[in-house]
Design a protein around this motif. Structure first.
Motif, PDB file in Angstrom:
ATOM      1  N   ASN A 161       0.747  -1.106   0.090  1.00 26.47           N
ATOM      2  CA  ASN A 161      -0.029   0.053   0.036  1.00 26.47           C
ATOM      3  C   ASN A 161       0.693   1.405   0.242  1.00 26.47           C
ATOM      4  O   ASN A 161       0.484   2.192  -0.666  1.00 26.47           O
ATOM      5  CB  ASN A 161      -0.917   0.076   0.975  1.00 26.47           C
ATOM      6  N   TYR A 162       1.897   1.396   0.895  1.00 25.32           N
ATOM      7  CA  TYR A 162       2.695   2.271   0.772  1.00 25.32           C
ATOM      8  C   TYR A 162       3.667   2.716  -0.421  1.00 25.32           C
ATOM      9  O   TYR A 162       3.486   3.698  -1.222  1.00 25.32           O
ATOM     10  CB  TYR A 162       3.928   2.282   1.996  1.00 25.32           C
ATOM     11  N   GLY A 163       4.096   1.538  -0.997  1.00 20.81           N
ATOM     12  CA  GLY A 163       4.624   1.645  -2.385  1.00 20.81           C
ATOM     13  C   GLY A 163       3.552   2.114  -3.552  1.00 20.81           C
ATOM     14  O   GLY A 163       3.961   2.976  -4.447  1.00 20.81           O
ATOM     15  N   SER A 164       2.319   1.569  -3.446  1.00 20.31           N
ATOM     16  CA  SER A 164       1.151   2.069  -4.357  1.00 20.31           C
ATOM     17  C   SER A 164       1.405   3.803  -4.340  1.00 20.31           C
ATOM     18  O   SER A 164       1.118   4.452  -5.216  1.00 20.31           O
ATOM     19  CB  SER A 164       0.044   1.283  -4.051  1.00 20.31           C
ATOM     20  N   SER A 165       1.041   4.084  -3.174  1.00 23.84           N
ATOM     21  CA  SER A 165       0.873   5.720  -2.905  1.00 23.84           C
ATOM     22  C   SER A 165       1.964   6.491  -3.167  1.00 23.84           C
ATOM     23  O   SER A 165       1.998   7.450  -4.097  1.00 23.84           O
ATOM     24  CB  SER A 165       0.721   5.980  -1.423  1.00 23.84           C
ATOM     25  N   LEU A 166       3.306   5.859  -3.131  1.00 26.76           N
ATOM     26  CA  LEU A 166       4.522   6.467  -3.833  1.00 26.76           C
ATOM     27  C   LEU A 166       4.570   6.377  -5.336  1.00 26.76           C
ATOM     28  O   LEU A 166       4.774   7.604  -6.016  1.00 26.76           O
ATOM     29  CB  LEU A 166       5.719   5.728  -3.308  1.00 26.76           C
ATOM     30  N   ASN A 167       3.961   5.378  -5.805  1.00 27.55           N
ATOM     31  CA  ASN A 167       3.896   5.274  -7.196  1.00 27.55           C
ATOM     32  C   ASN A 167       2.954   6.416  -7.899  1.00 27.55           C
ATOM     33  O   ASN A 167       3.029   6.945  -8.762  1.00 27.55           O
ATOM     34  CB  ASN A 167       3.402   4.119  -7.705  1.00 27.55           C
ATOM     35  N   LEU A 174       2.122   9.340  -6.668  1.00 30.06           N
ATOM     36  CA  LEU A 174       2.824  10.564  -6.440  1.00 30.06           C
ATOM     37  C   LEU A 174       3.989  10.430  -7.153  1.00 30.06           C
ATOM     38  O   LEU A 174       4.775  11.617  -6.970  1.00 30.06           O
ATOM     39  CB  LEU A 174       2.830  10.942  -5.193  1.00 30.06           C
ATOM     40  N   ASP A 175       4.157   9.637  -8.086  1.00 22.86           N
ATOM     41  CA  ASP A 175       5.531   9.800  -9.062  1.00 22.86           C
ATOM     42  C   ASP A 175       6.608   9.648  -8.330  1.00 22.86           C
ATOM     43  O   ASP A 175       7.608   9.884  -8.935  1.00 22.86           O
ATOM     44  CB  ASP A 175       5.497  10.913 -10.128  1.00 22.86           C
ATOM     45  N   ARG A 176       6.727   9.082  -7.277  1.00 17.89           N
ATOM     46  CA  ARG A 176       7.984   9.164  -6.479  1.00 17.89           C
ATOM     47  C   ARG A 176       8.457   7.690  -6.797  1.00 17.89           C
ATOM     48  O   ARG A 176       8.426   6.774  -5.922  1.00 17.89           O
ATOM     49  CB  ARG A 176       7.808   9.434  -5.152  1.00 17.89           C
ATOM     50  N   PHE A 177       8.836   7.507  -8.084  1.00 21.92           N
ATOM     51  CA  PHE A 177       9.237   6.142  -8.579  1.00 21.92           C
ATOM     52  C   PHE A 177      10.410   5.665  -8.110  1.00 21.92           C
ATOM     53  O   PHE A 177      10.593   4.450  -7.779  1.00 21.92           O
ATOM     54  CB  PHE A 177       9.456   6.269 -10.122  1.00 21.92           C
ATOM     55  N   LYS A 178      11.590   6.390  -7.666  1.00 21.65           N
ATOM     56  CA  LYS A 178      12.772   5.755  -7.091  1.00 21.65           C
ATOM     57  C   LYS A 178      12.347   5.359  -5.835  1.00 21.65           C
ATOM     58  O   LYS A 178      13.052   4.189  -5.412  1.00 21.65           O
ATOM     59  CB  LYS A 178      13.671   6.723  -6.988  1.00 21.65           C
ATOM     60  N   GLU A 179      11.613   5.955  -4.767  1.00 16.64           N
ATOM     61  CA  GLU A 179      11.372   5.272  -3.587  1.00 16.64           C
ATOM     62  C   GLU A 179      10.480   4.099  -3.749  1.00 16.64           C
ATOM     63  O   GLU A 179      10.646   3.095  -2.948  1.00 16.64           O
ATOM     64  CB  GLU A 179      10.731   6.417  -2.864  1.00 16.64           C
ATOM     65  N   ALA A 180       9.543   4.181  -4.648  1.00 15.77           N
ATOM     66  CA  ALA A 180       8.816   2.933  -4.731  1.00 15.77           C
ATOM     67  C   ALA A 180       9.419   1.716  -5.258  1.00 15.77           C
ATOM     68  O   ALA A 180       9.344   0.654  -4.664  1.00 15.77           O
ATOM     69  CB  ALA A 180       7.632   3.437  -5.870  1.00 15.77           C
ATOM     70  N   LYS A 181      10.639   1.998  -6.110  1.00 20.97           N
ATOM     71  CA  LYS A 181      11.266   0.660  -6.657  1.00 20.97           C
ATOM     72  C   LYS A 181      12.226   0.342  -5.564  1.00 20.97           C
ATOM     73  O   LYS A 181      12.382  -0.947  -5.523  1.00 20.97           O
ATOM     74  CB  LYS A 181      12.227   1.172  -7.697  1.00 20.97           C
ATOM     75  N   SER A 182      12.862   0.997  -4.817  1.00 18.98           N
ATOM     76  CA  SER A 182      13.653   0.464  -3.598  1.00 18.98           C
ATOM     77  C   SER A 182      12.921   0.063  -2.756  1.00 18.98           C
ATOM     78  O   SER A 182      13.218  -1.061  -2.208  1.00 18.98           O
ATOM     79  CB  SER A 182      14.221   1.788  -2.935  1.00 18.98           C
ATOM     80  N   LEU A 183      11.556   0.304  -2.298  1.00 23.21           N
ATOM     81  CA  LEU A 183      10.785  -0.485  -1.394  1.00 23.21           C
ATOM     82  C   LEU A 183      10.413  -1.835  -1.752  1.00 23.21           C
ATOM     83  O   LEU A 183      10.689  -2.845  -1.192  1.00 23.21           O
ATOM     84  CB  LEU A 183       9.415   0.342  -1.166  1.00 23.21           C
ATOM     85  N   PHE A 184      10.019  -1.924  -3.236  1.00 20.89           N
ATOM     86  CA  PHE A 184       9.454  -3.204  -3.749  1.00 20.89           C
ATOM     87  C   PHE A 184      10.483  -4.130  -3.809  1.00 20.89           C
ATOM     88  O   PHE A 184      10.434  -5.428  -3.796  1.00 20.89           O
ATOM     89  CB  PHE A 184       8.650  -2.970  -5.052  1.00 20.89           C
ATOM     90  N   ALA A 203       6.187  -3.285 -11.223  1.00 18.69           N
ATOM     91  CA  ALA A 203       6.069  -3.031 -12.593  1.00 18.69           C
ATOM     92  C   ALA A 203       5.938  -1.569 -13.067  1.00 18.69           C
ATOM     93  O   ALA A 203       6.323  -1.095 -14.037  1.00 18.69           O
ATOM     94  CB  ALA A 203       5.674  -4.249 -13.316  1.00 18.69           C
ATOM     95  N   ARG A 204       4.606  -1.170 -12.526  1.00 19.81           N
ATOM     96  CA  ARG A 204       4.414   0.436 -12.808  1.00 19.81           C
ATOM     97  C   ARG A 204       5.260   1.335 -12.613  1.00 19.81           C
ATOM     98  O   ARG A 204       5.632   2.324 -13.450  1.00 19.81           O
ATOM     99  CB  ARG A 204       3.006   0.448 -12.150  1.00 19.81           C
ATOM    100  N   SER A 205       6.100   1.023 -11.490  1.00 20.86           N
ATOM    101  CA  SER A 205       6.964   1.922 -11.070  1.00 20.86           C
ATOM    102  C   SER A 205       8.177   1.913 -12.234  1.00 20.86           C
ATOM    103  O   SER A 205       8.747   2.745 -12.267  1.00 20.86           O
ATOM    104  CB  SER A 205       7.622   1.897  -9.720  1.00 20.86           C
ATOM    105  N   LEU A 206       8.284   0.808 -12.677  1.00 25.87           N
ATOM    106  CA  LEU A 206       9.316   0.642 -13.750  1.00 25.87           C
ATOM    107  C   LEU A 206       8.941   1.247 -14.997  1.00 25.87           C
ATOM    108  O   LEU A 206       9.978   2.254 -15.488  1.00 25.87           O
ATOM    109  CB  LEU A 206       9.599  -0.860 -14.115  1.00 25.87           C
ATOM    110  N   PHE A 207       7.798   1.146 -15.482  1.00 25.60           N
ATOM    111  CA  PHE A 207       7.694   1.644 -16.980  1.00 25.60           C
ATOM    112  C   PHE A 207       7.142   3.130 -16.932  1.00 25.60           C
ATOM    113  O   PHE A 207       7.011   3.877 -17.795  1.00 25.60           O
ATOM    114  CB  PHE A 207       6.760   0.642 -17.691  1.00 25.60           C
ATOM    115  N   ARG A 208       6.495   3.585 -15.864  1.00 27.23           N
ATOM    116  CA  ARG A 208       6.096   4.727 -15.475  1.00 27.23           C
ATOM    117  C   ARG A 208       7.317   5.918 -15.137  1.00 27.23           C
ATOM    118  O   ARG A 208       7.285   7.182 -15.554  1.00 27.23           O
ATOM    119  CB  ARG A 208       5.011   5.125 -14.748  1.00 27.23           C
TER     120      ARG A 208
END
Length: 261
Positions: free
Chosen positions: A154-160, A162-172, A198-203
């Motif tokens: 859920n936290y990673g989804s919210s990061l994603n 808000l376009d905070r992709f680097k943080e989301a990828k690190s978490l996942f 995967a969304r955080s990767l391609f977005r």
């Protein structure tokens, strides 16, 4: 369906059946007895109202009444009545805190509130709540607990969002291998975590070609899993399919050489 759920649970209570049977019977309010999948859409909303009306008159500490409030909140959300759902969920959180219920229960209700914040466009509030929930889950349960893994999703989804992709990828990249090992590939938390990763990767505007290929490969796997576990008509399956289409489009755009004049 509501009458059947009411009768089945009443029989369990009247006959003093054990807690497992009570839980199984109460689940008829939100789960189909044939396919064993949760109801969604207007059906979930109608059953949520019916459940709440059935147990409203009971004492606040009575667990069927508490669970009925949960089902009402879920049902309103399923029918897109998010402002009303938030009112119910905030009341539920207040009630459960007043009753001194376990941390895991409180975290679950907070998670439902965060989802409703998202639906109402209150993204920053959702992110703050989910960040705090993830931190609290790590402290209380450790990184391998199912509650912590769901909080990470859920936290990673919210990061994603808000376009905070680097943080989301690190978490996942930390959480997904744990989910696959502890929960298994077919668990909702596992394949949904992989989808959001995967969304955080391609977005990500800075995504490399390898990132896009990894996103497509991952989503091809999660789409198959969602279809097998949930069925083709489930909204979650459609979400995986939609993410896969977007990832493939992003990869094609990168792989296709631009025309030169």
């Amino acid at each position: 369906m509501a009458e059947q759920a009411k009768i089945l649970f009443a029989e369990a209570e009247e006959n003093n059946l054990d807690d497992n049977v009570n839980d199984e019977r109460f689940a008829r309010w939100y789960t189909c007895s044939l396919c064993e999948q949760d109801y969604h859409g207007v059906v979930a909303c109608a059953l949520g109202w019916a459940c709440w009306k059935t147990y409203l008159g009971r004492p606040e500490a009575d667990w069927p009444r508490q669970s009925a409030m949960t089902q009402l909140g879920h049902g309103l959300s399923h029918a897109d009545h998010y402002a009303d759902a938030l009112t119910v969920k905030e009341a539920e959180l207040s009630m459960r805190r007043r009753l001194g219920q376990p941390n895991g229960v409180i975290l679950a209700v907070q998670g439902n509130i965060a989802i409703t914040y998202l639906k109402l466009g209150r993204l920053d509030e959702a992110l703050r709540m989910r960040r705090d929930m993830y931190s609290e889950s790590l402290k209380l349960f450790g990184e391998e607990h199912s509650i912590t893994l769901l909080a990470a999703l859920n936290y990673g989804s919210s990061l994603n969002q808000l376009d905070r992709f680097k943080e989301a990828k690190s978490l996942f990249r930390k959480a997904v291998p744990v989910a696959r090992r502890v929960l298994g590939e077919n668990h909702n938390t596992t394949f949904n975590s992989r989808m959001i990763y995967a969304r955080s990767l391609f977005r990500d505007p800075s995504a490399t070609l390898d990132d896009l290929r990894e996103a497509v490969t991952t989503l091809e796997e999660t789409e198959r899993t969602a279809r097998r576990v949930l069925g083709g008509a489930h909204p979650a399956t459609a979400a995986h399919e939609g993410a896969l289409r977007k990832a493939r489009a992003a990869l094609r755009a990168r792989e296709t050489p631009s025309e030169t004049s």
